[in-house]
Design a protein around this motif. Structure first.
Motif, PDB file in Angstrom:
ATOM      1  N   ASP A 172       0.834  -1.195   0.000  1.00  0.00           N
ATOM      2  CA  ASP A 172       0.000   0.000   0.000  1.00  0.00           C
ATOM      3  C   ASP A 172       0.873   1.251   0.000  1.00  0.00           C
ATOM      4  OD1 ASP A 172      -2.049   1.795   0.228  1.00  0.00           O
ATOM      5  OD2 ASP A 172      -2.793   1.080   2.150  1.00  0.00           O
ATOM      6  N   THR A 173       0.704   2.101  -1.011  1.00  0.00           N
ATOM      7  CA  THR A 173       1.385   3.400  -1.174  1.00  0.00           C
ATOM      8  C   THR A 173       2.903   3.283  -1.233  1.00  0.00           C
ATOM      9  OG1 THR A 173       1.629   4.032   1.166  1.00  0.00           O
ATOM     10  CG2 THR A 173      -0.512   4.482   0.127  1.00  0.00           C
TER      11      THR A 173
ATOM     12  N   GLN B   9       1.811   2.696  -5.948  1.00  0.00           N
ATOM     13  CA  GLN B   9       0.356   2.630  -5.901  1.00  0.00           C
ATOM     14  C   GLN B   9      -0.087   1.941  -4.614  1.00  0.00           C
ATOM     15  OE1 GLN B   9       0.565   0.669  -9.836  1.00  0.00           O
ATOM     16  NE2 GLN B   9      -1.080   2.050 -10.452  1.00  0.00           N
ATOM     17  N   ALA B  10      -1.384   2.007  -4.355  1.00  0.00           N
ATOM     18  CA  ALA B  10      -1.937   1.408  -3.138  1.00  0.00           C
ATOM     19  C   ALA B  10      -2.351  -0.028  -3.428  1.00  0.00           C
ATOM     20  CB  ALA B  10      -3.110   2.226  -2.629  1.00  0.00           C
ATOM     21  N   GLY B  11      -1.376  -0.928  -3.479  1.00  0.00           N
ATOM     22  CA  GLY B  11      -1.658  -2.320  -3.784  1.00  0.00           C
ATOM     23  C   GLY B  11      -2.493  -2.974  -2.700  1.00  0.00           C
ATOM     24  N   MET B  12      -3.581  -3.614  -3.073  1.00  0.00           N
ATOM     25  CA  MET B  12      -4.496  -4.269  -2.129  1.00  0.00           C
ATOM     26  C   MET B  12      -4.543  -5.774  -2.372  1.00  0.00           C
ATOM     27  SD  MET B  12      -5.608  -1.636  -0.422  1.00  0.00           S
ATOM     28  CE  MET B  12      -6.172   0.065  -0.503  1.00  0.00           C
ATOM     29  N   GLY B  13      -5.151  -6.189  -3.501  1.00  0.00           N
ATOM     30  CA  GLY B  13      -5.337  -7.603  -3.793  1.00  0.00           C
ATOM     31  C   GLY B  13      -4.550  -8.045  -5.009  1.00  0.00           C
TER      32      GLY B  13
ATOM     33  N   LEU C  79       1.821 -17.030 -16.515  1.00  0.00           N
ATOM     34  CA  LEU C  79       0.973 -16.459 -15.467  1.00  0.00           C
ATOM     35  C   LEU C  79       1.055 -14.939 -15.465  1.00  0.00           C
ATOM     36  CD1 LEU C  79       1.737 -18.969 -12.586  1.00  0.00           C
ATOM     37  CD2 LEU C  79      -0.407 -18.770 -13.874  1.00  0.00           C
ATOM     38  N   ASP C  80      -0.081 -14.300 -15.717  1.00  0.00           N
ATOM     39  CA  ASP C  80      -0.206 -12.856 -15.639  1.00  0.00           C
ATOM     40  C   ASP C  80      -0.695 -12.471 -14.247  1.00  0.00           C
ATOM     41  OD1 ASP C  80       0.333 -12.683 -18.535  1.00  0.00           O
ATOM     42  OD2 ASP C  80      -1.685 -13.544 -18.721  1.00  0.00           O
ATOM     43  N   ILE C  81      -0.638 -11.175 -13.939  1.00  0.00           N
ATOM     44  CA  ILE C  81      -0.966 -10.686 -12.602  1.00  0.00           C
ATOM     45  C   ILE C  81      -1.977  -9.555 -12.697  1.00  0.00           C
ATOM     46  CG2 ILE C  81      -0.055  -9.580 -10.518  1.00  0.00           C
ATOM     47  CD1 ILE C  81       2.668 -10.808 -11.184  1.00  0.00           C
ATOM     48  N   VAL C  82      -2.964  -9.561 -11.810  1.00  0.00           N
ATOM     49  CA  VAL C  82      -3.857  -8.432 -11.600  1.00  0.00           C
ATOM     50  C   VAL C  82      -3.632  -7.924 -10.185  1.00  0.00           C
ATOM     51  CG1 VAL C  82      -6.233  -7.607 -11.530  1.00  0.00           C
ATOM     52  CG2 VAL C  82      -5.583  -9.368 -13.163  1.00  0.00           C
ATOM     53  N   LYS C  83      -3.556  -6.608 -10.007  1.00  0.00           N
ATOM     54  CA  LYS C  83      -3.374  -6.030  -8.675  1.00  0.00           C
ATOM     55  C   LYS C  83      -4.334  -4.858  -8.510  1.00  0.00           C
ATOM     56  CE  LYS C  83       0.698  -4.210  -7.695  1.00  0.00           C
ATOM     57  NZ  LYS C  83       0.574  -2.747  -7.451  1.00  0.00           N
ATOM     58  N   THR C  84      -5.174  -4.913  -7.465  1.00  0.00           N
ATOM     59  CA  THR C  84      -6.142  -3.851  -7.229  1.00  0.00           C
ATOM     60  C   THR C  84      -5.519  -2.716  -6.421  1.00  0.00           C
ATOM     61  OG1 THR C  84      -6.967  -5.103  -5.318  1.00  0.00           O
ATOM     62  CG2 THR C  84      -8.174  -5.318  -7.387  1.00  0.00           C
ATOM     63  N   HIS C  85      -6.085  -1.513  -6.575  1.00  0.00           N
ATOM     64  CA  HIS C  85      -5.525  -0.301  -5.991  1.00  0.00           C
ATOM     65  C   HIS C  85      -6.611   0.586  -5.373  1.00  0.00           C
ATOM     66  CE1 HIS C  85      -2.348  -1.061  -9.261  1.00  0.00           C
ATOM     67  NE2 HIS C  85      -1.811  -1.404  -8.099  1.00  0.00           N
ATOM     68  N   PHE C  86      -6.190   1.749  -4.904  1.00  0.00           N
ATOM     69  CA  PHE C  86      -7.074   2.736  -4.288  1.00  0.00           C
ATOM     70  C   PHE C  86      -7.874   3.459  -5.366  1.00  0.00           C
ATOM     71  CE2 PHE C  86      -7.996   6.347  -1.372  1.00  0.00           C
ATOM     72  CZ  PHE C  86      -8.300   5.616  -0.229  1.00  0.00           C
ATOM     73  N   GLN C  87      -8.887   4.213  -4.938  1.00  0.00           N
ATOM     74  CA  GLN C  87      -9.687   4.977  -5.890  1.00  0.00           C
ATOM     75  C   GLN C  87      -8.816   5.992  -6.621  1.00  0.00           C
ATOM     76  OE1 GLN C  87     -12.548   6.480  -3.156  1.00  0.00           O
ATOM     77  NE2 GLN C  87     -11.296   8.188  -2.480  1.00  0.00           N
ATOM     78  N   LEU C  88      -9.189   6.309  -7.845  1.00  0.00           N
ATOM     79  CA  LEU C  88      -8.467   7.175  -8.764  1.00  0.00           C
ATOM     80  C   LEU C  88      -7.208   6.523  -9.319  1.00  0.00           C
ATOM     81  CD1 LEU C  88      -8.812  10.669  -7.009  1.00  0.00           C
ATOM     82  CD2 LEU C  88     -10.399   9.510  -8.563  1.00  0.00           C
TER      83      LEU C  88
ATOM     84  N   TYR D 238     -13.383   3.408  -7.543  1.00  0.00           N
ATOM     85  CA  TYR D 238     -13.582   2.832  -6.216  1.00  0.00           C
ATOM     86  C   TYR D 238     -12.271   2.322  -5.612  1.00  0.00           C
ATOM     87  CZ  TYR D 238     -18.272   2.701  -8.231  1.00  0.00           C
ATOM     88  OH  TYR D 238     -19.456   3.031  -8.844  1.00  0.00           O
ATOM     89  N   VAL D 239     -12.261   2.208  -4.284  1.00  0.00           N
ATOM     90  CA  VAL D 239     -11.198   1.480  -3.611  1.00  0.00           C
ATOM     91  C   VAL D 239     -11.470  -0.006  -3.843  1.00  0.00           C
ATOM     92  CG1 VAL D 239     -10.018   1.016  -1.431  1.00  0.00           C
ATOM     93  CG2 VAL D 239     -11.003   3.280  -1.862  1.00  0.00           C
TER      94      VAL D 239
END
Length: 596
Positions: free
Chosen positions: A305-306, A338-342, A354-363, A392-393
């Motif tokens: 995160d951040t 970035q604000a890495g979450m999932g 294998l590719d990667i998806v990483k979720t982040h904070f809003q904006l 969205y977050v």
């Protein structure tokens, strides 16, 4: 000690690193705001073709399934500290070995105390679409600031165990094989001194001795007794002009931990000698293990995160090196943290990597990292058409074939951390919908906002999300942890004309859970890669049975790359069934599996 990486500096690596090394944060923000999803030459035709095909519909069946317990987590109207924001994860796993996925969910409490009914939860699958709450009789009743869960059979006895991370003290629950669990944290040598903010965790066999070791990522080093409260006067304690819980920026980064399995039910902290303890400066969240650089050894990827996310490459001698920046997965394409979450792993373009998806904070756009081979990735969110969705977050995420057409889709859940901000600015909604992107089959995605069921768009404050087939009907369902309310259980009703195959692995020379195994499935002229994971999504654990949609194909070839290094191939396996494979023994009857 942490070893330095020695890699030839290609032109791509030099160009990739320039923004991170020389660009200002302001420059990165400008570029990010200017970034727009590009026009795709065949986008209109592909979209029309995709819409002509039926897609899955999703229905929230949590209430009728018996998932009605409120998952308490802080007080949303008045969040004071960061510990109230981050939980919790969830898991699909078969704790009683009956062939049906049960559900575990991590819960919380409030600063003032423990509300009546607050606890982690275990629901046993009744095999009829309903679940029974067996938390107390299983010995798992516990209320605290729980965050993450990872599943693995650490003692190779054939029953999956649970490790749960907390703000406070993490816990290891041994599965006794009789429907109960025992907290063996202290006996196993996993009790730590002081308060830690555990978040992500993953079982992995980092030294390839057939025993599952344990990696734990921590979020911040914080003591609530001395932590500042929301304030416009304190940096990093306000957002958009509204006082909010402080952090993570401005708080002390923690150390992460690695524990070696001694093979006798105990663990040894090897954080220092492995080099893990020398990693400072990151706020760790979800942790995933897989062989990132194709050298036959398990590596660790941590969403942070951040701060730059971490890619810890295994040096084959008990140590790790951090290589995220060079490999293209640490920062944004503009070089900003970035604000890495999932995290989710999958093979969205069917190239066998294998590719990667990483979720982040809003904006911030959700990151999509295309594997270009030899342990390197390129960020392709813009090219793939998902970068425009940044309202969205975002938290729990998957790259799963949701309609069994043979192409993995994207799904993630959302929910803000600042209820106070929405009251001042409705643009920053506290509750959010689920985000669904359908794979067009040409390397791009289209966002589905209608037609997949009204419950996809229902708004919740969600965190963890686990993906699996709870009703054994041959498609991928989702269970979602919602803060301050009951969970969501999205039943997938998939197009019946599409076929599928599931693969369940059991190691012998490898760890029994087969965590770290990679499976290639070939169907028609396609090939798709998946890996057996201990943790993914956001601090959660998915159904360990790997699910492959096959589209119109009625058979598939299966190739397994076991953690031990062995490779096994099983050609022409019939569709619409679960294939159970034991390392060195081949296909076996396995556990019961009845398509409902």
């Amino acid at each position: 000690m942490m070893k330095s990486s020695v890699l030839p500096w290609s032109r791509r690596k030099v160009l990739r690193s320039i923004p991170a090394l020389c660009g200002s944060a302001a420059f990165g923000r400008v570029l990010a705001e200017q970034a727009k999803p590009p026009e795709h030459p065949a986008a209109a035709a592909a979209e029309a073709k995709a819409k002509a095909k039926p897609f899955s519909t999703f229905t929230d069946v949590a209430k009728q399934a018996g998932l009605t317990a409120t998952m308490y987590y802080g007080v949303p109207e008045a969040v004071t500290y960061i510990v109230e924001e981050m939980g919790g994860g969830c898991a699909f796993f078969d704790y009683d070995n009956d062939g049906w996925m049960d559900i575990f969910m991590v819960g919380g409490r409030t600063l003032d105390g423990i509300p009546e009914g607050a606890s982690n939860r275990l629901w046993k699958n009744n095999r009829d679409g309903t679940f029974k709450d067996v938390t107390k009789e299983a010995g798992l009743w516990d209320a605290g600031w729980g965050v993450g869960v990872c599943v693995g059979d650490f003692n190779n006895d054939g029953y999956e165990d649970l490790f749960i991370t907390y703000y406070g003290q993490n816990k290891l629950y041994k599965n006794n094989g009789n429907g109960t669990f025992t907290d063996i944290t202290e006996k196993a040598g996993l009790k730590h001194e002081g308060v830690r903010f555990g978040t992500g965790c993953t079982w992995l066999d980092y030294n390839k001795d057939g025993l599952l070791d344990l990696f734990v990522s921590n979020y911040v080093d914080v003591d609530l007794a001395h932590l500042a409260k929301p304030s416009l006067e304190v940096p990093n304690c306000n957002y958009e002009g509204v006082p909010v819980a402080c952090g993570p920026k401005g708080l002390k980064p923690p150390l992460h931990a690695l524990y070696r399995n001694n093979g006798d039910g105990t663990f040894t902290d090897v954080s220092k000698e492995s080099g893990i303890a020398s990693l400072r400066g990151s706020y760790g969240l979800t942790a995933v293990t897989f062989d990132a650089d194709d050298d036959g050894w398990p590596d660790i990827f941590v969403a942070c995160d951040t701060t730059p996310s971490l890619l810890l490459l295994n040096n084959h001698d008990g140590t790790f090196r951090e290589d995220g920046l060079l490999r293209g997965v640490a920062v944004s394409p503009q070089g900003t943290a970035q604000a890495g979450m999932g995290i989710a792993l999958g093979d969205y373009d069917l190239d066998g990597r294998l590719d990667i998806v990483k979720t982040h904070f809003q904006l911030q756009a959700t990151g999509l990292y295309h594997n270009i081979g030899k342990g390197e990735w390129e960020e392709t969110a813009n090219e793939a058409g998902i970068a425009g969705e940044r309202r969205y977050v975002s938290w729990g995420v998957a790259m799963q074939d949701l309609d069994n057409d043979g192409y993995p889709d994207l799904f993630w859940v959302t929910g803000n951390v600042y209820a106070e901000v929405e009251r001042m600015n409705p643009k920053f909604a506290y509750a959010g919908p689920r985000i669904l992107f359908r794979n067009r089959g040409d390397g791009t995605f289209e966002q589905i906002t209608s037609g997949a069921g009204e419950d996809v768009n229902a708004r919740h404050v969600s965190r963890g999300c686990a993906f699996g087939d709870f009703d054994n009907d041959g498609d991928v369902d989702m269970v979602i942890m919602n803060q301050h309310e009951a969970p969501t259980l999205l039943r997938n009703d998939c197009p019946k004309e599409n076929h599928w195959i599931k693969v369940r692995l059991e190691g012998t020379k490898s760890n029994r859970s087969a965590i770290g195994a990679r499976v290639l499935v070939r169907y028609g002229n396609k090939v798709q890669a998946q890996a057996v994971l201990s943790q993914a999504s956001y601090a959660s654990s998915n159904d360990p049975r790997l699910h492959f949609g096959l589209g119109p194909e009625t058979a598939a070839d299966i190739e397994i790359q076991w953690p031990s290094g062995a490779v096994e191939k099983y050609p022409k396996q019939g569709a619409n069934r679960l294939v159970t494979i034991v390392e060195g023994k081949g296909i076996v009857p396995g556990r019961a599996f009845t398509v409902s």
